[in-house]
Every structure is written in structure tokens, then in C-alpha cells.
Motif scaffolding. Structure first.
Motif, PDB file in Angstrom:
ATOM      1  N   LYS A   1      -9.185   7.357   8.254  1.00 40.52           N
ATOM      2  CA  LYS A   1      -8.192   7.209   7.186  1.00 40.52           C
ATOM      3  C   LYS A   1      -6.777   7.124   7.770  1.00 40.52           C
ATOM      4  N   ARG A   2      -6.502   7.935   8.795  1.00 41.74           N
ATOM      5  CA  ARG A   2      -5.185   7.858   9.432  1.00 41.74           C
ATOM      6  C   ARG A   2      -4.990   6.506  10.115  1.00 41.74           C
ATOM      7  N   ALA A   3      -6.052   6.030  10.792  1.00 46.60           N
ATOM      8  CA  ALA A   3      -5.964   4.727  11.452  1.00 46.60           C
ATOM      9  C   ALA A   3      -5.763   3.615  10.428  1.00 46.60           C
ATOM     10  N   ALA A   4      -6.452   3.728   9.297  1.00 43.65           N
ATOM     11  CA  ALA A   4      -6.310   2.721   8.243  1.00 43.65           C
ATOM     12  C   ALA A   4      -4.889   2.716   7.694  1.00 43.65           C
ATOM     13  N   ARG A   5      -4.341   3.889   7.457  1.00 41.08           N
ATOM     14  CA  ARG A   5      -2.969   3.966   6.934  1.00 41.08           C
ATOM     15  C   ARG A   5      -1.988   3.326   7.911  1.00 41.08           C
ATOM     16  N   GLU A   6      -2.106   3.653   9.181  1.00 42.73           N
ATOM     17  CA  GLU A   6      -1.178   3.107  10.176  1.00 42.73           C
ATOM     18  C   GLU A   6      -1.240   1.581  10.201  1.00 42.73           C
ATOM     19  N   PHE A   7      -2.443   1.033  10.256  1.00 42.81           N
ATOM     20  CA  PHE A   7      -2.592  -0.420  10.347  1.00 42.81           C
ATOM     21  C   PHE A   7      -2.179  -1.109   9.057  1.00 42.81           C
ATOM     22  N   LEU A   8      -2.668  -0.616   7.925  1.00 45.73           N
ATOM     23  CA  LEU A   8      -2.440  -1.310   6.658  1.00 45.73           C
ATOM     24  C   LEU A   8      -1.002  -1.192   6.180  1.00 45.73           C
ATOM     25  N   VAL A   9      -0.363  -0.060   6.420  1.00 45.72           N
ATOM     26  CA  VAL A   9       1.058   0.056   6.063  1.00 45.72           C
ATOM     27  C   VAL A   9       1.880  -0.936   6.874  1.00 45.72           C
ATOM     28  N   ALA A  10       1.583  -1.041   8.178  1.00 47.58           N
ATOM     29  CA  ALA A  10       2.326  -1.976   9.027  1.00 47.58           C
ATOM     30  C   ALA A  10       2.149  -3.412   8.561  1.00 47.58           C
ATOM     31  N   ARG A  11       0.903  -3.827   8.255  1.00 49.43           N
ATOM     32  CA  ARG A  11       0.666  -5.190   7.819  1.00 49.43           C
ATOM     33  C   ARG A  11       1.214  -5.441   6.416  1.00 49.43           C
TER      34      ARG A  11
ATOM     35  N   ILE B   1     -10.804  -0.656   7.814  1.00 51.06           N
ATOM     36  CA  ILE B   1     -10.343  -0.495   9.191  1.00 51.06           C
ATOM     37  C   ILE B   1     -11.505  -0.675  10.168  1.00 51.06           C
ATOM     38  N   MET B   2     -12.737  -0.670   9.662  1.00 53.23           N
ATOM     39  CA  MET B   2     -13.889  -0.932  10.523  1.00 53.23           C
ATOM     40  C   MET B   2     -14.118  -2.430  10.725  1.00 53.23           C
ATOM     41  N   ALA B   3     -13.476  -3.257   9.920  1.00 54.14           N
ATOM     42  CA  ALA B   3     -13.610  -4.713  10.021  1.00 54.14           C
ATOM     43  C   ALA B   3     -12.724  -5.242  11.150  1.00 54.14           C
ATOM     44  N   PRO B   4     -12.929  -6.484  11.576  1.00 53.74           N
ATOM     45  CA  PRO B   4     -12.017  -7.093  12.554  1.00 53.74           C
ATOM     46  C   PRO B   4     -10.581  -7.081  12.025  1.00 53.74           C
ATOM     47  N   PRO B   5      -9.599  -7.031  12.926  1.00 59.04           N
ATOM     48  CA  PRO B   5      -8.205  -6.915  12.479  1.00 59.04           C
ATOM     49  C   PRO B   5      -7.748  -8.033  11.552  1.00 59.04           C
ATOM     50  N   GLU B   6      -8.237  -9.252  11.787  1.00 59.70           N
ATOM     51  CA  GLU B   6      -7.806 -10.357  10.923  1.00 59.70           C
ATOM     52  C   GLU B   6      -8.348 -10.205   9.500  1.00 59.70           C
ATOM     53  N   VAL B   7      -9.503  -9.546   9.351  1.00 59.64           N
ATOM     54  CA  VAL B   7     -10.060  -9.301   8.021  1.00 59.64           C
ATOM     55  C   VAL B   7      -9.257  -8.211   7.311  1.00 59.64           C
ATOM     56  N   ALA B   8      -8.941  -7.138   8.043  1.00 58.77           N
ATOM     57  CA  ALA B   8      -8.122  -6.069   7.458  1.00 58.77           C
ATOM     58  C   ALA B   8      -6.734  -6.593   7.085  1.00 58.77           C
TER      59      ALA B   8
ATOM     60  N   PRO C   1       1.302  -4.105  -9.838  1.00 56.73           N
ATOM     61  CA  PRO C   1       2.673  -4.624  -9.730  1.00 56.73           C
ATOM     62  C   PRO C   1       3.674  -3.845 -10.574  1.00 56.73           C
ATOM     63  N   HIS C   2       3.242  -3.309 -11.742  1.00 54.46           N
ATOM     64  CA  HIS C   2       4.187  -2.649 -12.638  1.00 54.46           C
ATOM     65  C   HIS C   2       4.766  -1.370 -12.033  1.00 54.46           C
ATOM     66  N   ASN C   3       3.995  -0.666 -11.189  1.00 50.06           N
ATOM     67  CA  ASN C   3       4.573   0.518 -10.538  1.00 50.06           C
ATOM     68  C   ASN C   3       4.649   0.362  -9.022  1.00 50.06           C
ATOM     69  N   ARG C   4       4.454  -0.880  -8.557  1.00 53.02           N
ATOM     70  CA  ARG C   4       4.598  -1.231  -7.143  1.00 53.02           C
ATOM     71  C   ARG C   4       3.808  -0.284  -6.246  1.00 53.02           C
ATOM     72  N   SER C   5       2.526  -0.261  -6.486  1.00 53.89           N
ATOM     73  CA  SER C   5       1.643   0.557  -5.657  1.00 53.89           C
ATOM     74  C   SER C   5       0.418  -0.252  -5.263  1.00 53.89           C
ATOM     75  N   ILE C   6      -0.078  -0.003  -4.057  1.00 54.98           N
ATOM     76  CA  ILE C   6      -1.265  -0.666  -3.538  1.00 54.98           C
ATOM     77  C   ILE C   6      -2.214   0.394  -3.006  1.00 54.98           C
ATOM     78  N   ARG C   7      -3.491   0.227  -3.325  1.00 55.29           N
ATOM     79  CA  ARG C   7      -4.531   1.134  -2.847  1.00 55.29           C
ATOM     80  C   ARG C   7      -5.486   0.347  -1.966  1.00 55.29           C
ATOM     81  N   TYR C   8      -5.809   0.910  -0.803  1.00 55.69           N
ATOM     82  CA  TYR C   8      -6.743   0.277   0.113  1.00 55.69           C
ATOM     83  C   TYR C   8      -7.914   1.212   0.389  1.00 55.69           C
ATOM     84  N   SER C   9      -9.105   0.644   0.533  1.00 55.98           N
ATOM     85  CA  SER C   9     -10.242   1.407   1.012  1.00 55.98           C
ATOM     86  C   SER C   9     -10.092   1.606   2.520  1.00 55.98           C
TER      87      SER C   9
END
Length: 237
Positions: free
Chosen positions: A129-139, A180-187, A168-176
Motif C-alpha cells: 500500500k505504501r509503494a502504491a501510494r508513492e507511485f500513484l501519487v507521483a504519476r 502496484i503489482m502490475a507493470p509500471p506502464e499499466v499502473a 470530480p465534484h470533490n476532487r478525489s481519486i481512489r486507487y486499488s
């Protein structure tokens, strides 16, 4: 018989059918929830649940085949091999109760963690989950900048089947976190997919044009998730 949203019905040949009302649905549909091990019948209103149940019964053979073919669970336990951004990573137990950490070894990356049983699994999942947050927030920030969009709140969750969602109405995004287990281009595609919804809330051709602007041809990434998504959702089960 009157059916209700959320009701579960036994299926001929085993398994269950869960009834779901989605006002945004344009048609009756059946999908397989591999994580829950059940079929889901979706109707746009409660009064049309009778129709979708009848429709599901005509698809009983297909449902049985899909449920039988679903991927078995793969626990996060010492010795297991999982994927991190497309790389194979072995899980290794160490003494004590320390948090999971990634270690590069001559034989490849290893996630080492303290704890036993559920405690070990929980620590490894928290690392992902920490790795996912780091990668997905950056992208997410990269794609926001490309589109000239303001910052959003990002949450990392564990959904049953969806990879992400955007409000969009509250400018929030949720990711599973599992992406982060997928290839980087898929994430990265997932981040682009959700950021593009800030521009178009639907899946119109205009929306997909925005996604294409961010990641190019998105079709291989979508296909990868269709082909391998069930396996990712089985990790830790």
C-alpha cells in the motif's frame, strides 16, 4: 417474486447470484466477482431485477464456467512469490515484529518482514500500500500537470473488483493498491484513466482522447488488466 437490491440467490450448479441496482446502468448485465466467488446481476432499477434474474438464468452455463475458472487465492506468506511493478519478488520472514521492507539481493528483490501468520501478511500488504501510494501519487501529479488540473486527494484502498474511481465534484481519486503489482506502464495508465475523468466524467470518445494524450494507445494496458486482474485480486486471499 419481488427481488431487492443486494439479495443473493442460489445458482443451479452451485455458487450465488447477487442482485445489484445501479441507476447509471444502461442495460441488464452479468459480471463475475472473482474475489467474492459469485456472479453479480446488475439492473438500472429495482423493478427490473425480475428481468435480470431471468436473464441470468439463461446464462447459467456461462456463469458456472466463469466461477469454476476463477483464480484461487494466493496468501501473502513466507516463500510466496508476488509481483511488484511487474517484477517477481519473494516474501521472506525474519525474526521480530519489524515492518516489511524491500531488499535487493543477488537473486533479485525480496520483501522481508517480521510477524507470523496474519501479522506477516498484514505487514507485507501495508508495504504494498505504501509503494502504491508513492507511485500513484507521483504519476497522478504528472498527469494533473499535463492537463493543467489542480491537485486532488488520493486514497489507496482495497476494492473487490474496480481498479480506481474519480469524484470530480470533490476532487478525489481512489486507487486499488493491487495495481502496484502490475507493470509500471499499466499502473501509470490507471492514474491517467482516473485523472482524465476530471475532464470528462463519462467514457465518451472525448474522454478516451484525453487518456490517449496522457499515455498513448491505452488498449494494451486495459487488456492486461482484463487478462491478469483476477490473479491480482486473488493475492492475499
Amino acid at each position: 417474486m419481488q427481488y431487492r437490491n443486494g439479495q443473493r440467490l442460489p445458482l443451479e450448479g452451485g455458487g450465488a447470484l447477487r442482485l445489484s441496482v445501479n441507476p447509471r446502468a444502461r442495460r441488464l448485465s452479468i459480471r463475475i466477482d472473482a474475489r467474492a466467488g459469485e456472479a453479480v446481476a446488475v439492473a438500472p432499477s429495482e423493478r427490473r431485477l425480475t428481468e435480470v434474474v431471468a436473464f441470468a438464468r439463461t446464462k447459467s452455463g456461462w456463469i458456472a464456467d466463469r466461477l469454476a475458472a476463477r483464480v484461487a487465492g494466493s496468501p501473502l506468506e513466507p516463500g510466496a512469490v508476488v509481483s511488484w511493478l511487474g517484477r517477481s519478488v519473494r516474501l521472506e520472514a525474519v525474526g521480530g515484529a519489524g515492518a516489511a521492507r524491500l531488499v535487493e539481493t543477488p537473486d533479485g528483490p525480496v520483501i522481508r518482514s517480521g510477524g507470523e501468520g496474519e501479522a506477516f501478511s498484514r505487514r507485507v500488504e501495508n508495504w504494498f500500500k505504501r509503494a502504491a501510494r508513492e507511485f500513484l501519487v507521483a504519476r497522478t501529479e504528472v498527469h494533473l500537470s499535463t492537463l493543467g488540473q489542480k491537485p486532488v486527494r488520493v486514497a489507496i484502498v482495497d476494492t473487490r473488483s474496480r481498479w480506481g474511481s474519480c469524484s470530480p465534484h470533490n476532487r478525489s481519486i481512489r486507487y486499488s493498491w493491487r495495481v502496484i503489482m502490475a507493470p509500471p506502464e499499466v499502473a501509470d495508465y490507471l492514474a491517467a484513466h482516473e485523472v482524465a475523468h476530471l475532464v470528462h466524467a463519462d467514457h465518451s470518445s472525448a474522454y478516451w482522447a484525453v487518456v490517449h494524450r496522457l499515455v498513448g494507445d491505452h488498449r494494451p494496458f486495459r487488456q492486461w488488466l482484463r487478462d491478469h486482474g483476477a490473479a491480482l485480486h486473488a493475492v492475499g486471499r
